[in-house]
Motif scaffolding. Structure first.
Motif, PDB file in Angstrom:
ATOM      1  N   ASN A  18     -65.124  24.811  -9.752  1.00  0.00           N
ATOM      2  CA  ASN A  18     -66.560  24.507  -9.672  1.00  0.00           C
ATOM      3  C   ASN A  18     -67.348  25.753 -10.071  1.00  0.00           C
ATOM      4  O   ASN A  18     -67.910  26.437  -9.216  1.00  0.00           O
ATOM      5  CB  ASN A  18     -66.949  24.100  -8.244  1.00  0.00           C
ATOM      6  N   PRO A  19     -67.393  26.073 -11.360  1.00  0.00           N
ATOM      7  CA  PRO A  19     -68.056  27.312 -11.781  1.00  0.00           C
ATOM      8  C   PRO A  19     -69.507  27.306 -11.309  1.00  0.00           C
ATOM      9  O   PRO A  19     -70.172  26.279 -11.325  1.00  0.00           O
ATOM     10  CB  PRO A  19     -67.987  27.258 -13.307  1.00  0.00           C
ATOM     11  N   GLY A  20     -69.967  28.464 -10.859  1.00  0.00           N
ATOM     12  CA  GLY A  20     -71.346  28.545 -10.381  1.00  0.00           C
ATOM     13  C   GLY A  20     -71.488  28.191  -8.911  1.00  0.00           C
ATOM     14  O   GLY A  20     -72.576  28.271  -8.357  1.00  0.00           O
ATOM     15  N   LEU A  21     -70.383  27.791  -8.282  1.00  0.00           N
ATOM     16  CA  LEU A  21     -70.439  27.474  -6.849  1.00  0.00           C
ATOM     17  C   LEU A  21     -70.455  28.774  -6.056  1.00  0.00           C
ATOM     18  O   LEU A  21     -69.459  29.477  -5.994  1.00  0.00           O
ATOM     19  CB  LEU A  21     -69.222  26.635  -6.439  1.00  0.00           C
ATOM     20  N   THR A  22     -71.615  29.108  -5.493  1.00  0.00           N
ATOM     21  CA  THR A  22     -71.667  30.326  -4.677  1.00  0.00           C
ATOM     22  C   THR A  22     -72.085  30.031  -3.247  1.00  0.00           C
ATOM     23  O   THR A  22     -71.700  30.738  -2.331  1.00  0.00           O
ATOM     24  CB  THR A  22     -72.654  31.376  -5.238  1.00  0.00           C
ATOM     25  N   ARG A  23     -72.846  28.954  -3.041  1.00  0.00           N
ATOM     26  CA  ARG A  23     -73.316  28.668  -1.687  1.00  0.00           C
ATOM     27  C   ARG A  23     -72.807  27.299  -1.256  1.00  0.00           C
ATOM     28  O   ARG A  23     -73.030  26.305  -1.936  1.00  0.00           O
ATOM     29  CB  ARG A  23     -74.852  28.686  -1.636  1.00  0.00           C
ATOM     30  N   VAL A  24     -72.087  27.278  -0.134  1.00  0.00           N
ATOM     31  CA  VAL A  24     -71.573  26.013   0.372  1.00  0.00           C
ATOM     32  C   VAL A  24     -72.006  25.804   1.821  1.00  0.00           C
ATOM     33  O   VAL A  24     -72.319  26.756   2.541  1.00  0.00           O
ATOM     34  CB  VAL A  24     -70.022  25.925   0.295  1.00  0.00           C
ATOM     35  N   ILE A  25     -72.027  24.544   2.201  1.00  0.00           N
ATOM     36  CA  ILE A  25     -72.210  24.178   3.597  1.00  0.00           C
ATOM     37  C   ILE A  25     -70.894  23.572   4.060  1.00  0.00           C
ATOM     38  O   ILE A  25     -70.365  22.656   3.422  1.00  0.00           O
ATOM     39  CB  ILE A  25     -73.339  23.150   3.763  1.00  0.00           C
ATOM     40  N   VAL A  26     -70.343  24.130   5.128  1.00  0.00           N
ATOM     41  CA  VAL A  26     -69.153  23.564   5.732  1.00  0.00           C
ATOM     42  C   VAL A  26     -69.630  22.698   6.891  1.00  0.00           C
ATOM     43  O   VAL A  26     -70.159  23.209   7.882  1.00  0.00           O
ATOM     44  CB  VAL A  26     -68.203  24.669   6.233  1.00  0.00           C
TER      45      VAL A  26
END
Length: 193
Positions: A18-26
């Motif tokens: 997922n290129p560009g994936l820097t911020r996630v919510i778990v």
């Protein structure tokens, strides 16, 4: 792109695929409807930021309801939900991979039962527990791991780990239970209680 369902022990790339994936919510959720001992279940999500040996090097590397944000700003707990009522996520932990300090190799996401001993509660009475990872920028669910009904007497569970490998972040569906609650977890990650 549809979300990927994982089973226990599976590992999957997060940032590479997922290129560009820097911020996630778990997001974490659960139901406790099979219990009627008169006491609410208060399940608490926490995150342990560890080095490559799986040890947290300072107390502040433990993010939980009394320490909601890591000093780096990389991991933030959005707050305690005391009942687990309703659909969707019961608790959420936000992670910004770009802010994770260089010495942190792994972020372990755990859930414990508050006052489990006193209330005679354990994960055998918890059902439909899940974790999902959502792209915070698009609100798209990237993956989901349903824990199933593997637990009985445990009072703490390491749900998953997000870990760094060759500069990319991966997800490991761990699903391992501990007796001894939060204290046992803290010791497992090298912290004194």
């Amino acid at each position: 792109m549809s979300s990927i369902n994982l089973s226990k022990g599976q590992r999957i790339d997060l940032t590479k695929t997922n290129p560009g994936l820097t911020r996630v919510i778990v997001g974490l959720g659960w139901d406790t409807n099979r219990y009627d001992g008169g006491q609410d279940f208060d399940l608490d999500a926490s995150a342990f930021l560890t080095d490559e040996n799986g040890r947290a090097t300072q107390d502040l590397d433990f993010v939980f309801y009394n320490n909601l944000i890591h000093p780096s700003g990389s991991v933030e707990h959005t707050g305690d939900n005391r009942t687990g009522e309703g659909d969707g996520d019961d608790e959420q932990i936000k992670i910004d991979f770009s802010k994770v300090p260089a010495n942190i190799n792994k972020i372990a996401i755990t859930v414990t039962i508050h006052d489990a001993e006193q209330r005679s509660q354990n994960f055998g009475q918890v059902s439909n527990a899940f974790v999902r990872v959502v792209n915070a920028d698009t609100n798209q669910e990237v993956l989901r791991y349903d824990l199933g009904e593997d637990f009985s007497v445990e009072t703490a569970v390491v749900i998953c780990e997000l870990y760094k490998h060759n500069g990319d972040w991966k997800f490991n569906a761990v699903g391992s239970g501990f007796s001894g609650g939060l204290a046992a977890l803290c010791r497992n990650f090298g912290l004194q209680v």
